[in-house]
Design a protein around this motif. Structure first.
Motif, mmCIF file in Angstrom:
data_model
loop_
_atom_site.group_PDB
_atom_site.id
_atom_site.type_symbol
_atom_site.label_atom_id
_atom_site.label_comp_id
_atom_site.label_asym_id
_atom_site.label_seq_id
_atom_site.Cartn_x
_atom_site.Cartn_y
_atom_site.Cartn_z
ATOM 1 N N PHE A 465 -26.584 -27.442 75.908
ATOM 2 C CA PHE A 465 -25.661 -26.135 75.937
ATOM 3 C C PHE A 465 -26.383 -25.184 74.959
ATOM 4 O O PHE A 465 -26.420 -24.037 75.292
ATOM 5 N N LEU A 466 -26.834 -25.654 73.690
ATOM 6 C CA LEU A 466 -27.416 -24.564 72.790
ATOM 7 C C LEU A 466 -28.734 -24.118 73.333
ATOM 8 O O LEU A 466 -29.127 -22.917 72.938
ATOM 9 N N HIS A 467 -29.252 -25.015 73.935
ATOM 10 C CA HIS A 467 -30.765 -24.438 74.636
ATOM 11 C C HIS A 467 -30.663 -22.959 75.489
ATOM 12 O O HIS A 467 -31.278 -22.335 75.678
ATOM 13 N N ASP A 468 -29.233 -23.272 76.006
ATOM 14 C CA ASP A 468 -29.056 -21.780 77.012
ATOM 15 C C ASP A 468 -27.904 -21.233 76.604
ATOM 16 O O ASP A 468 -27.102 -20.846 77.533
ATOM 17 N N SER A 469 -27.425 -21.471 75.493
ATOM 18 C CA SER A 469 -26.209 -20.606 75.175
ATOM 19 C C SER A 469 -26.137 -19.132 75.344
ATOM 20 O O SER A 469 -24.914 -18.625 75.547
ATOM 21 N N PRO A 481 -16.770 -16.201 85.754
ATOM 22 C CA PRO A 481 -16.592 -17.265 86.806
ATOM 23 C C PRO A 481 -15.280 -18.220 86.298
ATOM 24 O O PRO A 481 -14.746 -17.824 85.269
ATOM 25 N N GLU A 482 -14.777 -18.798 87.044
ATOM 26 C CA GLU A 482 -13.696 -19.828 86.830
ATOM 27 C C GLU A 482 -14.572 -21.165 86.630
ATOM 28 O O GLU A 482 -14.721 -21.882 87.224
ATOM 29 N N LEU A 483 -14.819 -21.202 85.100
ATOM 30 C CA LEU A 483 -15.913 -22.368 84.837
ATOM 31 C C LEU A 483 -15.263 -22.904 83.349
ATOM 32 O O LEU A 483 -15.031 -21.989 82.428
ATOM 33 N N THR A 484 -15.174 -24.359 83.522
ATOM 34 C CA THR A 484 -14.951 -24.786 82.096
ATOM 35 C C THR A 484 -16.125 -25.918 81.765
ATOM 36 O O THR A 484 -16.589 -26.584 82.697
ATOM 37 N N VAL A 485 -16.735 -25.559 80.820
ATOM 38 C CA VAL A 485 -18.309 -26.333 80.049
ATOM 39 C C VAL A 485 -17.628 -27.360 79.166
ATOM 40 O O VAL A 485 -17.231 -27.019 78.354
ATOM 41 N N VAL A 486 -17.745 -28.477 79.688
ATOM 42 C CA VAL A 486 -17.491 -29.657 78.858
ATOM 43 C C VAL A 486 -18.719 -30.086 78.184
ATOM 44 O O VAL A 486 -19.744 -30.524 78.611
ATOM 45 N N VAL A 487 -18.691 -29.915 76.698
ATOM 46 C CA VAL A 487 -19.962 -30.077 75.964
ATOM 47 C C VAL A 487 -19.763 -31.415 75.429
ATOM 48 O O VAL A 487 -18.836 -31.616 74.505
ATOM 49 N N VAL A 488 -20.593 -32.606 75.627
ATOM 50 C CA VAL A 488 -20.406 -33.820 74.836
ATOM 51 C C VAL A 488 -21.354 -33.601 73.843
ATOM 52 O O VAL A 488 -22.541 -33.741 73.569
ATOM 53 N N SER A 489 -20.661 -33.355 72.472
ATOM 54 C CA SER A 489 -21.194 -32.987 71.019
ATOM 55 C C SER A 489 -21.384 -34.236 70.340
ATOM 56 O O SER A 489 -20.326 -34.828 69.671
ATOM 57 N N SER A 521 -22.159 -25.046 64.860
ATOM 58 C CA SER A 521 -20.675 -25.053 65.111
ATOM 59 C C SER A 521 -20.596 -24.329 66.375
ATOM 60 O O SER A 521 -20.640 -23.177 66.665
ATOM 61 N N ILE A 522 -20.343 -25.058 67.380
ATOM 62 C CA ILE A 522 -20.242 -24.658 68.688
ATOM 63 C C ILE A 522 -18.890 -23.815 68.968
ATOM 64 O O ILE A 522 -19.137 -22.794 69.501
ATOM 65 N N GLY A 523 -17.852 -24.034 68.014
ATOM 66 C CA GLY A 523 -16.711 -23.110 68.091
ATOM 67 C C GLY A 523 -17.092 -21.916 67.679
ATOM 68 O O GLY A 523 -16.704 -20.717 68.183
ATOM 69 N N LYS A 524 -17.761 -21.558 66.387
ATOM 70 C CA LYS A 524 -18.178 -20.212 65.884
ATOM 71 C C LYS A 524 -19.135 -19.489 66.932
ATOM 72 O O LYS A 524 -18.891 -18.200 66.926
ATOM 73 N N LEU A 525 -20.013 -20.079 67.471
ATOM 74 C CA LEU A 525 -20.620 -19.702 68.532
ATOM 75 C C LEU A 525 -20.077 -19.228 69.792
ATOM 76 O O LEU A 525 -20.304 -17.966 70.035
ATOM 77 N N CYS A 526 -19.144 -20.048 70.187
ATOM 78 C CA CYS A 526 -18.524 -19.446 71.198
ATOM 79 C C CYS A 526 -17.465 -17.961 70.746
ATOM 80 O O CYS A 526 -17.324 -17.217 71.751
#
Length: 578
Positions: A465-469, A481-489, A521-526
C-alpha cells in the motif's frame, strides 16, 4: 491547423474508432496536442479521460483499467524521465499479456543527441518488453492525407490485442506496445482548432469505422488428451474457465491459483500447496496439464520441474516451464474420457481434512458466536488468514477482488472458498512479475474499468500500500471508483518471516533489511489525501466495515506478525490424507 495539432487530433480520433474507451494522461508540455485532443474527446463522451500527476502511477492505473475492461488502454506522457516511469507497468503488462498502450511524446528527431531540455533517446525505450514499437513524427507541414497516421494506430491497437505478430499457438498473445510521437512547435493549437470537425483531408472513414478492420480470430480445435496417467490440472494466473472445465470433464484435481479465473465449482483443491508435500499424493502424479501463468508457490514450481512427470501446456506462447519439462503444447484440450478411479476422491478427502486442520490453527472461531452476516466471529487477535477469508466471502456475485503480492495472495490461496460457477466474480492480481509496485493504482483502474454495478475490493499488505500510496492522489474532476482497499497492516514485510531469511541465524538483520518496518500512520496518510479510513482489529469490525462500502475507502486491518513464522510452520505440517 498546425502539424502537431493535426497529428494529435488524428491519433485520438483513430483510437476512439479502434475501440479505445479509457485513456490515462500525465500532463506535460510536449504532449499538449494529445492532452487537448483527449480532453475534447472526453467532453464529447467518446472516451473517459483519467489524469494523474505521477507517470508510474498512471501506467499502473492504465494496466488496471485494461484488466477490468478487457480493452486496450493508452497511457500518455511527455518526454524524458516521464516516459521511463512507465517501464515497471510495461514489464508487468508484458508478462501478463495486458493490452497497455504507452504513448510517449518526444522531441523532434533532429534534437536527439544534442542535450536539449528533456530530450533522451526514447527509441525502443522498453526493448523487447513491448509487442511492437512504432514511431510517428509531426511533419513541417500538414500532409494532404492522414492515412499513414491512422494506419499507425491500427498497427498499435492490433499488436496490443494480439491481432498482429507471429506464432501464437492458441489465442493471440497481445500485450503492451509503444507509440513514440515526436511533436514540433507550436505544441498547442490555435483557438479555432481545439475542437470541432477535422478537415476533410484528415477525417477518417465516414461511417466511424476504424481505418483497418481487424480480421476475426478463429479458435483452433481442441486436441484430445488420453485418459492415461494420473493427472492434475494446474491453473495459473489468467488461466480462464477452460482449466476448470477440463478438470470437471475428466475428474482430475484442479490446483488453481486465486487469480486463475478457474477457482470455482467443485474441482479446486484449496490446500494443494500443502498436499503437494504428501508423498502419498504428490509422488503418484504422472502428468500435469498447465493453463495460464502459475508462479505463486514453490511446490507447483517443483512439480513442473520433476523429471518423472509429463508436463503439457495449454494456451499461447510463452508458457510457464521453469524446469524445461514441457513435452507438448496445445491450443485447447479436452479429455478422452472421465477418470473413474478414486484419484480425484483421494485429493478431495485429503483437501477437506487438511483445510479443517488449517482452519483450526488460524481461524479459531469463538464457540457459538456469529456475526450479523452469519459468518463465524473469530477470536482476537485478527490475523492475515482471517482477513483473507472474510474478504473472500464478501465479494458479491458480479463483484471483483484485486489482490496484492506477498502474503495476502498466499493467505487468500489457502483460505478462499471456491465460488459457484456462473456468478461472474473476478479475482485479479499482478502476477506477470508478481511485484508489489503499482497495486493501489492497479486496483483503482480495475474498479473504474469493471463493467458491473457491484463494487471492487482490494487486499494488500501495508508495504504494498505504501509503495503506491500515490495511487490515491486524484484531482477533484476525476472519476472516483467504487473501491474498498483492505490493508493488512503489520508494520512490515511478513512474507520474509516465512522464507529462509526469517530463520534464527538471520534474526539480527531481519527487521532492518527484510521486514523494513515504517511506523507510518496509514490513517493520517489517508486523511491528508482526502480518503476515508477506518481501522479494524477484530473480525466482526472488518465485516461491518466491508458492509459499509461507498466510494473510495481504506480499511486498515491491524494484525501482528510476531508469530507469523511459527503459524506458517504449523500450517505446513497440517497436510493429511483424511
Amino acid at each position: 491547423m498546425n502539424p502537431s495539432t493535426a497529428l494529435g487530433r488524428v491519433l485520438v480520433d483513430e483510437l476512439v474508432r479502434s475501440g479505445v474507451r479509457e485513456v490515462v494522461l500525465s500532463p506535460g508540455s510536449r504532449s499538449a496536442a494529445l492532452a487537448l485532443a483527449l480532453h475534447a474527446a472526453d467532453a464529447r463522451g467518446e472516451l473517459r479521460l483519467h489524469v494523474r500527476i505521477d507517470e508510474r502511477s498512471a501506467a499502473f492505473l492504465a494496466l488496471g483499467l485494461a484488466k477490468g475492461s478487457h480493452r486496450p488502454v493508452p497511457v500518455v506522457t511527455t518526454s524524458g524521465t516521464a516516459a521511463a516511469n512507465l517501464h515497471p507497468a510495461i514489464l508487468e503488462a508484458s508478462h501478463a499479456r495486458v493490452p497497455l498502450i504507452a504513448i510517449t511524446a518526444d522531441r523532434p528527431t533532429e534534437l536527439r543527441g544534442t542535450e536539449a531540455n528533456q530530450t533522451t533517446d526514447q527509441v525502443k525505450l522498453y526493448g523487447d518488453a513491448v509487442r511492437a514499437y512504432v514511431e510517428v513524427a509531426a511533419p513541417e507541414v500538414v500532409p494532404a492525407s492522414a492515412a499513414a497516421w491512422r494506419a499507425v494506430v491500427a498497427r498499435v491497437v492490433g499488436a496490443a490485442v494480439g491481432r498482429t505478430g507471429e506464432g501464437p499457438i492458441a489465442r493471440p498473445a497481445g500485450g503492451p506496445v509503444h507509440l513514440n510521437v515526436a511533436f514540433r512547435e507550436p505544441l498547442v493549437p490555435d483557438a479555432e482548432d481545439v475542437d470541432g470537425p477535422l478537415p476533410a483531408a484528415l477525417a477518417g472513414r465516414p461511417d466511424g469505422a476504424p481505418w483497418r478492420r481487424p480480421a476475426p480470430v478463429t479458435p483452433e480445435p481442441a486436441s484430445t488428451l488420453p485418459l492415461g496417467p494420473r493427472t492434475v490440472v494446474v491453473a495459473g494466473d489468467d488461466a480462464g474457465p477452460a482449466a476448470r472445465m477440463l478438470a470437471e470433464e475428466a475428474a482430475w484435481p484442479l490446483l488453481a491459483e486465486p487469480s486463475s479465473g478457474a477457482r470455482n465449482g467443485t474441482s479446486p483443491i484449496a490446500t494443494y500447496r500443502l498436499l503437494l508435500g504428501l508423498p502419498e499424493l504428490a509422488d503418484r502424479i504422472e502428468r500435469v496439464v498447465v493453463f495460464g501463468h502459475p508462479t505463486l508457490s514453490r511446490p507447483i514450481s517443483r512439480l513442473l520441474s520433476r523429471d518423472d512427470v509429463d508436463v503439457v501446456a495449454v494456451g499461447s506462447a510463452p508458457y510457464t516451464d521453469p524446469g524445461n519439462r514441457v513435452s507438448a503444447v496445445y491450443a485447447a484440450v479436452r479429455a478422452e474420457a472421465r477418470d473413474e478411479s478414486a484419484w480425484f476422491d483421494q485429493w478431495k478427502r485429503a483437501d477437506a481434512a487438511t483445510l479443517a486442520a488449517v482452519e483450526e490453527i488460524v481461524l479459531a472461531p469463538a464457540p457459538g458466536l456469529t456475526s450479523a452476516m452469519g459468518f463465524p466471529v473469530f477470536t482476537p487477535p485478527l490475523n492475515g488468514w482471517q482477513v483473507a477469508r472474510i474478504v473472500s466471502q464478501d465479494v458479491p456475485p458480479g463483484g471483483q477482488l484485486v489482490v496484492g503480492s506477498s502474503s495476502p495472495i498466499r493467505d487468500l490461496d489457502l483460505m478462499a472458498v471456491p465460488y459457484p460457477v456462473g456468478q461472474r466474480r473476478m479475482i485479479t492480481a499482478n502476477r506477470g512479475l508478481a511485484g508489489i509496485d503499482g497495486m493501489v493504482s492497479t486496483a483503482v483502474g480495475a474498479a473504474l474499468g469493471r463493467r458491473s454495478d457491484e463494487g471492487t475490493l482490494a487486499l494488500m499488505g501495508d508495504l504494498t500500500f505504501l509503495h503506491d500510496s500515490n495511487g490515491l492522489v486524484t484531482g477533484r474532476s476525476e472519476p472516483e471508483p467504487e473501491l474498498t482497499v483492505v490493508v493488512v497492516s503489520d508494520n512490515g514485510g511478513s512474507i520474509f518471516a516465512t522464507l529462509e531469511q526469517g530463520d534464527a541465524p538471520y534474526a539480527a538483520a531481519f527487521e532492518r533489511v527484510f521486514a523494513t518496518p515504517t511506523a507510518v500512520s496509514i490513517g493520517k496518510l489517508c486523511r491528508a489525501m482526502g480518503v476515508v479510513h477506518r481501522l479494524v482489529t477484530t473480525s466482526d469490525e472488518l465485516e461491518e466495515a466491508l458492509a459499509a462500502a461507498d466510494g473510495l475507502r481504506v480499511v486498515e486491518a491491524r494484525v501482528d506478525r510476531a508469530d507469523r513464522r511459527e503459524i506458517d510452520l504449523q500450517i505446513r505440517r497440517a497436510a493429511r490424507l483424511h
